[in-house]
Design an enzyme around this catalytic site. Structure first.
Site, PDB file in Angstrom:
ATOM      1  N   ASP A 134      -4.187   0.609  -7.173  1.00 18.91           N
ATOM      2  CA  ASP A 134      -3.946  -0.761  -6.722  1.00 18.91           C
ATOM      3  C   ASP A 134      -5.209  -1.604  -6.621  1.00 18.91           C
ATOM      4  O   ASP A 134      -5.246  -2.597  -5.877  1.00 18.91           O
ATOM      5  CB  ASP A 134      -3.197  -0.764  -5.383  1.00 18.91           C
ATOM      6  CG  ASP A 134      -2.489  -2.091  -5.131  1.00 18.91           C
ATOM      7  OD1 ASP A 134      -2.080  -2.731  -6.107  1.00 18.91           O
ATOM      8  OD2 ASP A 134      -2.351  -2.485  -3.958  1.00 18.91           O
ATOM      9  N   ASP A 172       2.269   0.538 -11.593  1.00 18.29           N
ATOM     10  CA  ASP A 172       1.087  -0.321 -11.744  1.00 18.29           C
ATOM     11  C   ASP A 172      -0.036   0.274 -12.585  1.00 18.29           C
ATOM     12  O   ASP A 172      -0.913  -0.469 -13.023  1.00 18.29           O
ATOM     13  CB  ASP A 172       0.455  -0.688 -10.390  1.00 18.29           C
ATOM     14  CG  ASP A 172       1.303  -1.609  -9.550  1.00 18.29           C
ATOM     15  OD1 ASP A 172       2.391  -1.985 -10.004  1.00 18.29           O
ATOM     16  OD2 ASP A 172       0.884  -1.950  -8.435  1.00 18.29           O
ATOM     17  N   ASP A 323       5.761  -5.076   1.800  1.00 18.15           N
ATOM     18  CA  ASP A 323       4.864  -5.125   0.651  1.00 18.15           C
ATOM     19  C   ASP A 323       3.400  -5.161   1.083  1.00 18.15           C
ATOM     20  O   ASP A 323       2.511  -4.969   0.261  1.00 18.15           O
ATOM     21  CB  ASP A 323       5.145  -6.364  -0.193  1.00 18.15           C
ATOM     22  CG  ASP A 323       6.467  -6.274  -0.931  1.00 18.15           C
ATOM     23  OD1 ASP A 323       6.761  -5.204  -1.477  1.00 18.15           O
ATOM     24  OD2 ASP A 323       7.196  -7.284  -0.959  1.00 18.15           O
TER      25      ASP A 323
END
Length: 349
Positions: A134, A172, A323
């Site tokens: 991330d 991701d 989130d």
């Protein structure tokens, strides 16, 4: 910038083969002598392939009776909040993915596969522990180095064993290479780790693996994903996953996925429909993906998609998990009952 946060082959012929031939096939596979063609064997959950009967409820996926949503329902009932409990069952009574821990995934996986096996269902997981995860944002973390990640994946796969499972691999990870968020010095290692993870997970006889490919609002040109997905080993997976933890509508996602599939030789894909019932937040804000208001649950998880390329609609993002610390939310992956109730109240089914 992150677009999501956590809350995680072909069938052999029946004809007899000689030991030498079998050894040759194994050697070729281990040497990576594959192609960019999609897997020739069956894909999708077992019920789509006739291996097991569809459970009476119509969904082949396991529902965790001790999920955050299920515990919240019990709490609401004890408090006399019967209407809130009824509404929240739209989440609690449906299957969502398990995201096994980054330190030791084994206990969570074993619990899930035992529960799923007892009900003749498929456990769904998201594997989310790649190093440099991330880009240091809300869900930063992951394994501290490449060998630690390989060990984690091996433990993950071993814990699944012979159970029926779907693994959405590293949300991701590939899109963050494509958009440049992951620094270039980590790219080769990441490709190697993803390809190795696919190879290891696919040794499990009833595990299906979908390599994450982001969503259409993030990487808007499917062509940009083709070579990165190939380098990451998608040809050995059962396909790719789209819309994980995002809000893009099914028609948009399916159109994008169909184009990408064509560029990959017909690869199948899954779609995360956990929170896309109302589509994305209007406008183009920098954090439109982070706890957006007014959203709703999407199509409940199923392998009856009506589309030959879409193996399943899944709830990979756990509806009700934050989130990140935006719009008043708690830290990423933390259960947020008020947000969950909003998603459930606005759901059409």
């Amino acid at each position: 910038m992150s677009r999501r946060v956590p809350d995680p082959g072909g069938r052999m012929s029946r004809r007899t083969v000689t030991a030498a031939a079998l050894a040759l096939v194994s050697a070729l596979l281990l040497a990576g002598c594959g192609t960019d063609e999609p897997p020739k064997g069956p894909v999708g959950p077992p019920s789509a392939r006739g291996e097991t009967a569809v459970p009476a409820s119509g969904s082949p996926f396991w529902v965790d009776p001790d999920s955050d949503a299920a515990r919240q329902v019990r709490q609401y009932e004890a408090q006399g909040r019967t209407e809130d409990a009824r509404v929240l069952r739209r989440i609690a009574d449906r299957p969502v993915a398990d995201w096994p821990a980054g330190d030791d995934p084994v206990p969570e996986i074993r619990r899930a596969v035992r529960g799923a096996a007892a009900e003749n269902r498929t456990a769904v997981f998201a594997a989310y522990n790649i190093p440099h995860r991330d880009c240091g944002m809300y869900s930063a973390g992951g394994s501290h180095d490449a060998q630690a990640y390989r060990n984690w994946v091996d433990a993950f796969a071993t814990a699944i064993g012979e159970a029926s499972a779907i693994v959405v691999l590293e949300p991701d990870a590939v899109p963050h290479i494509v958009d440049g968020c992951t620094p270039g010095q980590y790219h080769d290692e990441r490709y190697d780790l993803l390809a190795g993870a696919i190879e290891r997970l696919k040794r499990q006889p009833r595990t299906r693996v979908y390599l994450d490919a982001g969503n259409p609002a993030w990487i808007d040109d499917p062509g940009k994903l083709v070579e990165p997905l190939r380098r990451a080993g998608v040809a050995r997976a059962d396909g790719f996953s789209l819309n994980v933890s995002n809000f893009q509508r099914n028609d948009i996602v399916k159109g994008f996925g169909t184009t990408l599939s064509g560029l990959l030789g017909g690869a199948h894909f899954t779609v995360d429909t956990s929170r896309n019932g109302a589509g994305p937040l209007p406008g183009d804000g920098a954090e439109a993906w982070c706890n957006p208001p007014g959203r709703s649950l999407g199509v409940p998880p199923t392998d009856r998609t009506g589309n030959d390329l879409v193996d399943a609609y899944l709830w990979i993002k756990r509806p009700g998990d934050s989130d990140g610390q935006c719009r008043g939310g708690p830290s990423a992956g933390t259960w947020w009952p008020e947000y969950a109730l909003g998603l459930a109240r606005r759901a059409k089914s």
